[in-house]
Design a protein around this motif. Structure first.
Motif, mmCIF file in Angstrom:
data_model
loop_
_atom_site.group_PDB
_atom_site.id
_atom_site.type_symbol
_atom_site.label_atom_id
_atom_site.label_comp_id
_atom_site.label_asym_id
_atom_site.label_seq_id
_atom_site.Cartn_x
_atom_site.Cartn_y
_atom_site.Cartn_z
ATOM 1 N N GLU A 267 0.828 -1.212 0.000
ATOM 2 C CA GLU A 267 0.000 0.000 0.000
ATOM 3 C C GLU A 267 0.863 1.263 0.000
ATOM 4 O O GLU A 267 0.492 2.278 -0.585
ATOM 5 C CB GLU A 267 -0.896 0.006 1.240
ATOM 6 C CG GLU A 267 -1.982 -1.052 1.250
ATOM 7 C CD GLU A 267 -2.793 -0.936 2.525
ATOM 8 O OE1 GLU A 267 -3.503 0.075 2.679
ATOM 9 O OE2 GLU A 267 -2.692 -1.843 3.360
ATOM 10 N N TYR A 270 1.589 3.215 -3.123
ATOM 11 C CA TYR A 270 0.495 3.933 -3.784
ATOM 12 C C TYR A 270 -0.043 5.105 -2.969
ATOM 13 O O TYR A 270 -1.086 5.653 -3.296
ATOM 14 C CB TYR A 270 -0.629 2.944 -4.127
ATOM 15 C CG TYR A 270 -0.153 1.876 -5.081
ATOM 16 C CD1 TYR A 270 0.065 2.171 -6.420
ATOM 17 C CD2 TYR A 270 0.130 0.589 -4.634
ATOM 18 C CE1 TYR A 270 0.544 1.200 -7.300
ATOM 19 C CE2 TYR A 270 0.606 -0.384 -5.506
ATOM 20 C CZ TYR A 270 0.809 -0.072 -6.836
ATOM 21 O OH TYR A 270 1.288 -1.017 -7.700
ATOM 22 N N ARG A 271 0.676 5.492 -1.894
ATOM 23 C CA ARG A 271 0.168 6.599 -1.071
ATOM 24 C C ARG A 271 0.154 7.909 -1.862
ATOM 25 O O ARG A 271 -0.740 8.741 -1.660
ATOM 26 C CB ARG A 271 0.985 6.733 0.220
ATOM 27 C CG ARG A 271 2.417 7.182 0.052
ATOM 28 C CD ARG A 271 3.126 7.165 1.413
ATOM 29 N NE ARG A 271 4.436 7.786 1.372
ATOM 30 C CZ ARG A 271 5.552 7.168 0.998
ATOM 31 N NH1 ARG A 271 5.487 5.888 0.637
ATOM 32 N NH2 ARG A 271 6.706 7.802 0.984
ATOM 33 N N SER A 274 -2.379 7.468 -4.997
ATOM 34 C CA SER A 274 -3.790 7.528 -4.608
ATOM 35 C C SER A 274 -4.323 8.961 -4.685
ATOM 36 O O SER A 274 -5.520 9.179 -4.894
ATOM 37 C CB SER A 274 -3.986 6.954 -3.200
ATOM 38 O OG SER A 274 -3.259 7.697 -2.250
ATOM 39 N N SER A 318 -5.710 9.277 1.805
ATOM 40 C CA SER A 318 -6.407 8.177 1.138
ATOM 41 C C SER A 318 -6.743 7.049 2.105
ATOM 42 O O SER A 318 -6.228 6.990 3.218
ATOM 43 C CB SER A 318 -5.536 7.624 0.012
ATOM 44 O OG SER A 318 -4.340 7.081 0.552
ATOM 45 N N TYR A 320 -7.744 2.534 2.212
ATOM 46 C CA TYR A 320 -7.331 1.255 1.626
ATOM 47 C C TYR A 320 -7.869 1.102 0.205
ATOM 48 O O TYR A 320 -7.135 0.734 -0.714
ATOM 49 C CB TYR A 320 -7.840 0.119 2.523
ATOM 50 C CG TYR A 320 -7.499 -1.265 2.057
ATOM 51 C CD1 TYR A 320 -6.192 -1.728 2.091
ATOM 52 C CD2 TYR A 320 -8.488 -2.125 1.570
ATOM 53 C CE1 TYR A 320 -5.874 -3.014 1.652
ATOM 54 C CE2 TYR A 320 -8.175 -3.403 1.127
ATOM 55 C CZ TYR A 320 -6.873 -3.839 1.172
ATOM 56 O OH TYR A 320 -6.558 -5.097 0.733
ATOM 57 N N ARG A 323 -6.116 3.260 -2.404
ATOM 58 C CA ARG A 323 -4.816 2.711 -2.779
ATOM 59 C C ARG A 323 -4.982 1.475 -3.671
ATOM 60 O O ARG A 323 -4.160 1.222 -4.554
ATOM 61 C CB ARG A 323 -3.999 2.397 -1.521
ATOM 62 C CG ARG A 323 -3.665 3.661 -0.715
ATOM 63 C CD ARG A 323 -2.690 3.398 0.408
ATOM 64 N NE ARG A 323 -3.275 2.751 1.561
ATOM 65 C CZ ARG A 323 -3.894 3.392 2.570
ATOM 66 N NH1 ARG A 323 -4.012 4.715 2.528
ATOM 67 N NH2 ARG A 323 -4.371 2.730 3.604
#
Length: 576
Positions: A267, A270-271, A274, A318, A320, A323
Motif C-alpha cells: 500500500e 500507492y500513497r 492515490s 487516502s 485502503y 490505494r
C-alpha cells in the motif's frame, strides 16, 4: 491422449448423423472409472449434438440410423446405445499404447497439450495473493490466500500463461503510527535482531493497549503517521527497517511452503498515486464531499447515495480502497495484463465489488478482466500447546507430528533428511485438507484426519508417490522405451489407464472454475488405482518382458501424480 479417441468417435458418428465432427467432439466425455466393475471409456448424450431433440420423430430416426450403422473398427471395439446415451469402448491394446506413449512424450505437460484446453485464452496473468500485514508474524489466517493463490498461479502457468505473482503487503496505515510511536517506549534493538516479528508483535500489543487508555499515546501514534505521510526521514527510516525485516522473515515461511513471488508490492507504494486517483475522481465529478468533509463515490445508479464507498478522509488522505484503485490502474498500465486475479477471504467480497465499480466508472476497460477468488475461514488449527495464530507454529506442528508418525510406521524407509521429508509431507497434509472442499466454504481443520496415511489425505498422495518411485530402482534406464502392450491387459492396468484418459477434462474443469477440489479428487482416485495395481501387477518375479512393461506403466502413473501434486503446491517425496 483422449483427444485422439474423441476425434475418432466423433468422425464416425458425424458421418452417420450428418453433424460436423467439431460439434460432436466437445460432447464426447471420458467415463469415470468404476473400481468394482469394468466400464466403457467414453459417453455421448445424443441430445447434446442433435439440432432438434424435441422433435420426437426426427430424434428417433437419428437414433435408429446410428444404431444400425455404428461398427467396430481399429479404434473402437464396442458401441452401446441406450435411451440416447452412446457408450464407447476403445481397442484395449490401442488404449495402452496411446495413453502411455502420450504421457511419455509430454511428461509433466500431459493434459495441458489437449485441444480441449485450446479455447482458454493465453496471455499475461497477474495473481495477487498472501498479502500479510508487515511488522506482524505471519498469521495463520493468511495461509489459505497463500496456498490458493500459489495453486492458481501454478495452474495458469502450466496452461501456457505468463504469470506474475504479486504479494501486496499491508504496509501502511494507523498500525504503523502505533508501532512507530510505541517502539521508542517498548522496543529493544537486541530483541529485534534476535526475533524481529515476534518482538514487533509484542510491541504492537503493548502500544495498542496503552493507546486505548492513554490519549497522549494515541496522539503520538497519529503524529508518527503524519510524519510517515509527509515523508519525514527518521519516520521513513524506521518504517523501512520494519518492512525489510518483515519481508526477510516471511521469505523463510514461504520457502517452507515452497511459495515464490515475482514482486513484493504494498500500500505504501500507492500513497502518492492515490492522490492522482482522487484528482481523477474529481475531474470526472465522481468524488462527492460529505458534510463531515470525507470524500465518497456514489455507487448507486439513481444518485441517492444509498450505497457509497469512502475514498478520502476529512484531512485529504487516502484509504485502503483508494490505494487499491491506484494499484489496479498502475498494474493495467505497467503490465497490460490479460487477466488479474485477487485471492482474499470472502469477507472482502463487497470491497472488491466496490473496487471494480469504481474502476468501471473511471472507464478502465481492463476491469472486466479482473476477478476476485474468495474463500471461507478455517477453524480448529490448534497445536498441542493450545490455540495458535501463527503459521510458523502450524508448520512446526505438522513437521513434528509427521516425524513421530514416520518413526512409528514399520513401512517407513530411512531417509537422509527426515526433517525435510516430514516438512514436505506435513505441508502436503495441510494443502490437501484445505483443498478437498469448496473454497468458499468454512471448514474445521482436524490434525488426526489430515495426517492419516490412508484415506484421501496429502500423506496418502506422498506415500503413493514414494512407493511408485521406489519401484523405479528396479528399472534399468538403459532399457528400450518400447514395451509389449499385451503385457498390460489386466483389469487393474486398464482401469488406471481409463482414469488417465480423463486428466485433460479434470484440468479443463479446474481451470474453468479455479477450484482445486476437482484435481484433488482425481489424484486421490489415481492413488487408489495405483495401489490396487501395485498389489496385483508384481514386478519382482515376473519375466523380463512383463516387468519391463509394468515398470513403464508405474512410471506413467508417477509422472501424472507428481505433475498434479506440483500444481497443488506439493513437493513430491521419493522416500518416506
Amino acid at each position: 491422449m483422449a483427444c485422439y479417441f474423441r476425434r475418432a468417435i466423433a468422425e464416425q458418428v458425424s458421418q452417420i448423423l450428418g453433424v460436423t465432427s467439431e460439434k460432436i467432439i466437445d460432447h464426447v466425455h471420458a467415463i469415470p472409472v468404476n473400481r468394482k466393475r469394468s466400464s466403457p471409456d467414453f459417453r455421448l448424450f445424443l441430445k447434446s449434438v442433435l439440432d432438434d431433440p424435441a422433435d420426437a420423430a426426427f430424434y428417433q430416426e437419428k437414433i435408429e440410423k446410428l444404431s444400425d450403422r455404428l461398427v467396430a473398427d481399429s479404434v473402437v471395439s464396442n458401441f452401446g446405445l441406450t435411451r440416447g446415451l452412446l457408450t464407447v469402448t476403445v481397442n484395449r491394446p490401442l488404449l495402452v499404447k496411446k495413453v502411455m506413449h502420450k504421457i511419455r512424450q509430454d511428461g509433466f505437460r500431459y493434459g495441458f497439450t489437449s485441444e480441449l484446453l485450446s479455447g482458454f485464452p493465453k496471455g499475461l496473468t497477474l495473481v495477487e495473493y498472501s498479502s500479510p500485514n508487515i511488522a506482524k508474524k505471519f498469521h495463520v489466517g493468511h495461509l489459505r490466500s497463500t496456498i490458493i493463490g500459489n495453486f492458481i498461479a501454478n495452474l495458469k502457468e502450466a496452461a501456457g500463461n505468463k504469470v506474475v505473482r504479486v504479494n501486496y503487503l499491508g504496509d501502511w496505515g494507523l498500525q504503523f503510527g502505533l508501532l512507530g510511536a510505541g517502539f521508542s517506549k517498548f522496543g529493544c534493538e537486541d530483541k529485534l535482531k534476535t526475533n524481529a516479528l515476534q518482538h514487533l508483535f509484542e510491541v504492537y500489543v503493548k502500544v495498542n493497549a496503552a493507546a486505548e487508555k492513554d490519549e497522549e499515546m494515541k496522539q503520538s501514534a497519529q503524529e508518527f503517521l503524519r510524519k510517515l505521510e509527509s515523508g519525514h526521514p527518521q519516520a521513513i527510516s524506521l518504517w523501512t527497517h520494519f518492512r525489510d525485516l518483515s519481508i526477510e522473515e516471511y521469505a523463510k515461511v514461504y520457502k517452507r511452503l515452497g511459495i515464490k513471488f515475482d514482486e513484493y508490492a504494498g500500500e505504501s507504494f500507492y500513497r502518492e498515486k492515490s492522490q492522482d486517483v482522487l484528482n481523477l475522481l474529481r475531474s470526472k465529478n465522481i468524488l462527492k464531499i460529505t458534510k463531515e468533509g470525507t470524500g465518497v463515490v456514489d455507487l448507486t445508479e439513481n444518485g441517492d447515495l444509498s450505497a457509497f464507498a469512502t475514498v478520502m478522509r476529512s484531512d485529504g488522505t487516502s484509504l485502503y480502497i483508494t490505494r487499491d484503485v491506484a494499484a489496479a490502474i498502475d498494474r493495467m498500465e505497467k503490465y497490460n495484463f490479460d487477466e488479474m486475479v485477487y485471492v482474499t477471504d470472502k469477507s472482502q467480497q463487497s470491497h472488491f465489488q466496490n473496487l471494480f465499480k469504481i474502476l468501471k466508472m473511471l472507464e478502465k476497460d481492463k476491469v472486466d478482466r479482473c476477478q476476485h477468488v474468495n474463500f471461507g475461514r478455517v477453524q480448529g488449527m490448534q497445536t498441542r500447546r493450545g490455540d495458535v495464530i501463527f503459521l510458523e507454529d502450524v508448520l512446526d506442528e505438522a513437521r513434528s507430528r509427521m516425524l513421530q508418525n514416520m518413526a512409528k510406521a514399520q513401512t517407513s524407509k530411512t531417509t537422509e533428511y527426515p526433517e525435510d521429508t516430514a516438512e514436505k509431507i506435513g505441508v502436503a497434509a495441510l494443502i490437501v485438507q484445505d483443498f478437498k472442499g469448496q473454497l468458499q466454504a468454512d471448514y474445521r481443520f482436524n490434525w488426526d484426519e489430515a495426517l492419516q496415511s490412508c484415506g484421501d489425505t496429502g500423506v496418502f498422495l506422498q506415500y503413493t508417490h514414494a512407493r511408485l518411485q521406489s519401484l523405479l530402482t528396479l528399472w534399468n534406464t538403459s532399457e528400450e522405451e518400447d514395451f509389449n502392450v499385451s503385457c498390460l491387459q489386466e483389469p487393474s492396468a486398464i482401469a488406471t489407464l481409463q482414469h488417465l484418459l480423463r486428466y485433460d477434462e479434470v484440468i479443463y474443469k479446474t481451470l474453468k472454475e479455479l477450484q482445486p477440489r476437482y484435481l484433488v479428487s482425481y489424484l486421490m482416485g489415481l492413488g487408489h488405482l495405483a495401489n490396487v495395481a501395485h498389489h496385483s501387477l508384481h514386478v519382482k518375479g515376473s519375466t523380463q518382458e512383463v516387468a519391463h512393461a509394468r515398470l513403464h506403466f508405474f512410471n506413467t502413473i508417477r509422472v501424472v501424480l507428481a505433475s498434479g501434486m506440483k500444481l497443488l503446491g506439493i513437493t513430491p517425496v521419493d522416500k518416506m
